[in-house]
Write an enzyme that holds these catalytic residues in place. Structure first.
Site, PDB file in Angstrom:
ATOM      1  N   HIS A 155      59.562  60.985  33.298  1.00  0.00           N
ATOM      2  CA  HIS A 155      58.711  62.178  33.113  1.00  0.00           C
ATOM      3  C   HIS A 155      58.152  62.240  31.691  1.00  0.00           C
ATOM      4  CE1 HIS A 155      60.721  63.633  36.819  1.00  0.00           C
ATOM      5  NE2 HIS A 155      61.795  63.119  36.248  1.00  0.00           N
ATOM      6  N   SER A 276      35.535  54.143  14.075  1.00  0.00           N
ATOM      7  CA  SER A 276      34.845  55.368  14.460  1.00  0.00           C
ATOM      8  C   SER A 276      33.542  55.436  13.666  1.00  0.00           C
ATOM      9  CB  SER A 276      35.723  56.575  14.124  1.00  0.00           C
ATOM     10  OG  SER A 276      34.930  57.740  14.013  1.00  0.00           O
ATOM     11  N   LYS A 282      39.894  55.965  11.237  1.00  0.00           N
ATOM     12  CA  LYS A 282      40.269  55.641  12.609  1.00  0.00           C
ATOM     13  C   LYS A 282      40.264  54.150  12.915  1.00  0.00           C
ATOM     14  CE  LYS A 282      41.069  58.108  15.506  1.00  0.00           C
ATOM     15  NZ  LYS A 282      40.225  58.837  16.450  1.00  0.00           N
ATOM     16  N   GLU A 289      41.751  50.963  26.176  1.00  0.00           N
ATOM     17  CA  GLU A 289      41.287  52.112  26.967  1.00  0.00           C
ATOM     18  C   GLU A 289      40.323  51.668  28.063  1.00  0.00           C
ATOM     19  OE1 GLU A 289      40.405  55.786  24.400  1.00  0.00           O
ATOM     20  OE2 GLU A 289      40.524  54.151  22.974  1.00  0.00           O
ATOM     21  N   LYS A 324      29.532  41.716  49.258  1.00  0.00           N
ATOM     22  CA  LYS A 324      29.510  40.640  48.253  1.00  0.00           C
ATOM     23  C   LYS A 324      29.571  41.168  46.808  1.00  0.00           C
ATOM     24  CE  LYS A 324      25.879  38.497  50.054  1.00  0.00           C
ATOM     25  NZ  LYS A 324      24.840  37.462  50.326  1.00  0.00           N
TER      26      LYS A 324
HETATM   27  N1  ARG Z   1      22.089  37.344  53.151  1.00  0.00           N
HETATM   28  C1  ARG Z   1      22.941  37.560  54.260  1.00  0.00           C
HETATM   29  C2  ARG Z   1      24.299  38.098  53.802  1.00  0.00           C
HETATM   30  O1  ARG Z   1      24.560  38.034  52.675  1.00  0.00           O
HETATM   31  C3  ARG Z   1      23.147  36.280  55.002  1.00  0.00           C
HETATM   32  C4  ARG Z   1      23.303  36.429  56.446  1.00  0.00           C
HETATM   33  C5  ARG Z   1      22.047  36.870  57.045  1.00  0.00           C
HETATM   34  N2  ARG Z   1      22.147  36.839  58.443  1.00  0.00           N
HETATM   35  C6  ARG Z   1      21.299  37.462  59.229  1.00  0.00           C
HETATM   36  N3  ARG Z   1      21.489  37.329  60.474  1.00  0.00           N
HETATM   37  N4  ARG Z   1      20.313  38.177  58.771  1.00  0.00           N
HETATM   38  O2  ARG Z   1      25.081  38.592  54.570  1.00  0.00           O
END
Ligand code: ARG
Length: 455
Positions: A155, A276, A282, A289, A324
């Site tokens: 704590h 700072s 500082k 951080e 992605k």
């Molecule tokens: N650029 C697409 C992705 O990153 C690739 C797959 C695209 N496929 C499709 N059927 N349009 O997912």
């Protein structure tokens, strides 16, 4: 995309072209995309779909693109939408007609799933190395200060004396579990989806196991629809990363508190602190951080991807493209955070006197007093009550526990003897521990030595 449009009567609207493309994120996937294509072409040549000469021509063309990419001379063109079409177009430019055979028995759907799997694997491998390095920095710091005693907190209140090295080993242990999670995730990620096609597989005589083995993937997909549509491996990578980032943020916060003037337990070297713009005195721990701060973003990306996946119908959906950037961003941020914390720990000095002084607070030896009585045969609950009353008595008298007389001690529990005063030594308290995984110096030292020799 302005290609593959023979069935269309119009070009794709310009605004929409920019919207559906993924070239910004895909720049990070160029290398894995090309590796995947090299393996795919080799498989096509193996089964006779490509002649050996065509296969070799495609391979050398792809390798040329790889060289260009390494020199940062292969910049993806948004007109071709993604990395896959960019590589195919570049290959055609470099080797001509043979390039038109590369996409046989393949779809961008299995291709992108493969790219992302290969990319996540590269990130896991990099993270594993950095985790091990940070563990060794923590172990080094612990071993260099193996006799330093500090207060252990619960704590954020002083609880019991512990070794500084034990605290370092606590973080090493968290990171070890993080590593084991990444090792698990690696198994489920290292599965090749190549050969799933768009979602149904192919009538052509391909050998998915062949391309998988070229890519050093020990397993192949077992369902072509699942192979192209799931991104659970991304979510798993992001969870493991977020958990690691959270551990790093806890380490960061702990060190920030210890480095404050109020605690004064550690000092950050100038090399890891910032100035700072206004207050000349500082020296701020901004990098530490930011490690704490970036954990929020990494956790957010996990939620981002889980939310994207939730409710998707079976099959490839373009939503998957959105998984992605989080994987790329988190891979980069986590690697940086791990590097930063290793530098910080390496550039941190320990202040043994301040830690000892804080650990010498006699109140922190209350549990030792209880265990003293238990050793003398007193039931634990009674011992706890006696010491609680003793603590209250000392507080009322405005005295430290160690300033009470033996007669005071014995008035609360007759089992107390003169040796009770020995218990007020924090190093003695630590040395008295004998349970496995405790702060006992011998066990902490051997645990940290094992970490150091592993690296
Ligand atoms: N650029 C697409 C992705 O990153 C690739 C797959 C695209 N496929 C499709 N059927 N349009 O997912």
């Amino acid at each position: 995309m302005q290609v593959l449009r023979k069935a269309f009567s119009q070009q794709l609207n310009e605004t929409l072209t920019a919207f559906v493309g993924s070239v910004d994120a895909d720049q990070a996937l160029v290398e894995v995309d090309i590796k995947g294509s090299i393996a795919h072409a080799a498989m096509l040549a193996e089964v006779g779909i490509l002649s050996k000469a065509q296969g070799a021509n495609i391979e050398q063309g792809l390798k040329q693109i790889l060289v260009l990419a390494e020199k940062k001379e292969f910049v993806l063109n948004p007109v071709f939408e993604d990395v896959h079409m960019n590589v195919e177009k570049k290959l055609e430019e470099l080797i001509g007609e043979d390039a038109l055979r590369l996409h046989t028995a393949r779809s961008r759907n299995d291709q992108v799933a493969l790219d992302l799997r290969l990319f996540v694997l590269t990130q896991i491998d990099a993270i594993m190395i950095l985790l091990t390095h940070l563990q060794s920095c923590l172990a080094k710091s612990g071993l260099a200060n193996i006799d330093v005693v500090m207060p252990g907190y619960t704590h954020l209140q002083r609880a019991q004396p512990v070794l500084f090295a034990h605290s370092m080993h606590a973080f090493v242990t968290m990171l070890e579990r993080d590593k084991s999670r990444f090792i698990d995730a690696r198994v489920r990620t290292a599965v090749s989806p190549l050969g799933a096609g768009a979602q149904a597989g192919t009538s052509l005589p391909i050998k998915p196991a062949f391309s998988a083995s070229l890519l050093e993937l020990p397993a192949c997909f077992t369902n072509s629809m699942d192979a192209v549509s799931d991104r659970d491996f991304v979510a798993e990578f992001l969870f493991d990363s977020a958990m690691t980032a959270i551990h790093l943020s806890q380490l960061a916060e702990t060190l920030i508190i210890w480095a404050s003037s109020e605690f004064g337990f550690v000092k950050f070297a100038d090399a890891v602190t910032t100035a700072s713009s206004l207050m000349p005195q500082k020296k701020n721990p901004d990098p530490v951080e930011l490690v704490r701060g970036k954990a929020g973003g990494m956790l957010g990306e996990l939620i981002n991807v889980m939310t994207t996946l939730k409710g998707l119908p079976l099959g490839y959906n373009r939503d998957l493209q959105e998984t992605k950037p989080p994987a790329i961003k988190v891979g980069k941020d986590l690697c940086l955070a791990l590097k930063v914390m290793a530098v910080v720990v390496d550039n941190m000095s320990v202040c043994p006197d301040q830690m000892l002084e804080a650990a010498s607070d006699p109140g922190m030896m209350s549990t030792d007093l209880v265990e003293f009585l238990v050793e003398k045969g007193c039931p634990f609950r009674q011992a706890h009550e006696a010491v609680s009353s003793l603590v209250a008595y000392a507080q009322k008298k405005n005295l430290l526990l160690s300033q009470l007389s033996l007669a005071d001690f014995q008035s609360f529990a007759p089992q107390f003897t003169e040796t009770v005063f020995v218990l007020f030594d924090p190093l003695g308290s630590v040395k008295a521990k004998r349970s496995g995984g405790s702060t006992a110096p011998a066990s902490v030292k051997s645990a940290l030595e094992k970490v150091k020799t592993k690296t």
